[in-house]
Design a protein around this motif. Structure first.
Motif, short mmCIF file in Angstrom:
data_model
loop_
_atom_site.label_atom_id
_atom_site.label_comp_id
_atom_site.label_asym_id
_atom_site.label_seq_id
_atom_site.Cartn_x
_atom_site.Cartn_y
_atom_site.Cartn_z
N PHE A 6 0.83 -1.20 0.00
CA PHE A 6 0.00 0.00 0.00
C PHE A 6 0.86 1.24 0.00
N LYS A 7 0.20 2.37 -0.27
CA LYS A 7 0.88 3.66 -0.13
C LYS A 7 -0.02 4.58 0.67
N SER A 8 0.55 5.65 1.20
CA SER A 8 -0.24 6.60 1.98
C SER A 8 -1.43 7.08 1.17
N GLY A 9 -2.59 7.10 1.81
CA GLY A 9 -3.81 7.55 1.14
C GLY A 9 -4.66 6.43 0.59
N ASP A 10 -4.12 5.21 0.50
CA ASP A 10 -4.93 4.07 0.02
C ASP A 10 -6.05 3.78 1.01
N TRP A 11 -7.20 3.37 0.47
CA TRP A 11 -8.33 2.96 1.30
C TRP A 11 -8.30 1.44 1.46
N VAL A 12 -8.40 0.98 2.71
CA VAL A 12 -8.27 -0.45 3.01
C VAL A 12 -9.33 -0.89 4.01
N VAL A 14 -10.02 -4.52 6.79
CA VAL A 14 -9.44 -5.75 7.32
C VAL A 14 -10.02 -6.92 6.53
N ARG A 15 -9.16 -7.79 6.04
CA ARG A 15 -9.53 -8.94 5.23
C ARG A 15 -10.49 -9.87 5.98
N GLY A 16 -11.57 -10.27 5.33
CA GLY A 16 -12.46 -11.29 5.88
C GLY A 16 -13.45 -10.82 6.93
N LYS A 17 -13.45 -9.53 7.23
CA LYS A 17 -14.41 -9.03 8.22
C LYS A 17 -15.32 -8.01 7.56
N THR A 20 -15.84 -4.23 9.61
CA THR A 20 -14.75 -3.31 9.93
C THR A 20 -14.90 -2.00 9.16
N PRO A 21 -14.43 -0.92 9.73
CA PRO A 21 -14.56 0.37 9.04
C PRO A 21 -13.62 0.44 7.85
N LYS A 22 -13.96 1.31 6.92
CA LYS A 22 -13.06 1.62 5.82
C LYS A 22 -12.02 2.58 6.38
N MET A 23 -10.76 2.26 6.17
CA MET A 23 -9.68 3.04 6.78
C MET A 23 -8.77 3.59 5.70
N GLN A 24 -8.03 4.61 6.04
CA GLN A 24 -7.06 5.18 5.11
C GLN A 24 -5.66 4.92 5.66
N VAL A 25 -4.76 4.48 4.79
CA VAL A 25 -3.38 4.22 5.18
C VAL A 25 -2.68 5.55 5.42
N LEU A 26 -2.08 5.68 6.60
CA LEU A 26 -1.28 6.87 6.90
C LEU A 26 0.16 6.66 6.45
N LYS A 27 0.79 5.60 7.00
CA LYS A 27 2.21 5.37 6.68
C LYS A 27 2.62 3.99 7.17
N GLN A 62 0.27 -5.67 6.95
CA GLN A 62 -0.29 -5.40 5.63
C GLN A 62 -1.03 -6.60 5.04
N ASN A 63 -0.66 -7.81 5.40
CA ASN A 63 -1.34 -9.00 4.87
C ASN A 63 -2.74 -9.17 5.44
N LYS A 64 -3.07 -8.44 6.50
CA LYS A 64 -4.42 -8.52 7.07
C LYS A 64 -5.36 -7.54 6.41
N LEU A 65 -4.83 -6.71 5.50
CA LEU A 65 -5.64 -5.67 4.88
C LEU A 65 -5.85 -5.94 3.40
N ILE A 66 -6.98 -5.47 2.89
CA ILE A 66 -7.21 -5.50 1.45
C ILE A 66 -7.60 -4.08 1.01
N LYS A 67 -7.22 -3.75 -0.20
CA LYS A 67 -7.55 -2.42 -0.73
C LYS A 67 -9.02 -2.40 -1.09
#
Length: 89
Positions: A6-12, A14-17, A20-27, A62-67
């Motif tokens: 991922f890069k900063s600003g990507d929307w992710v 949590v995989r399989g849930k 979970t809220p939609k989150m934004q990657v900070l860093k 990062q493997n627990k997240l999906i874009k």
């Protein structure tokens, strides 16, 4: 070493849930491996989201997240009325 997914600003999410809220990657953050002693700079990301107007952050592997495909502003929750069961959109 694992490549960054991922890069900063990507929307992710949590995989399989589903709830979970939609989150934004900070860093990406440094995380020290307790067993090996080395520092990992490419695997853990800090994400931000808002719940009831309150800013929340958490670090995820990062493997627990999906874009997520859809993107949206972080402040979207302030503009839409609460949904009670029926989605009118």
């Amino acid at each position: 070493m694992m490549p960054r997914k991922f890069k900063s600003g990507d929307w992710v999410k949590v995989r399989g849930k589903l709830t979970t809220p939609k989150m934004q990657v900070l860093k990406y953050v440094s995380k020290k491996n307790p067993l090996m002693g080395w520092v990992d700079n490419n695997t853990y990301v800090e994400c931000v989201w808002y719940k009831n107007g309150e800013r929340k952050t958490e670090v995820f592997h990062q493997n627990k997240l999906i874009k997520t495909i859809d993107t949206g502003g972080l402040f979207k929750t302030f503009l839409t009325p609460p949904k009670f069961g029926v989605n009118l959109n």
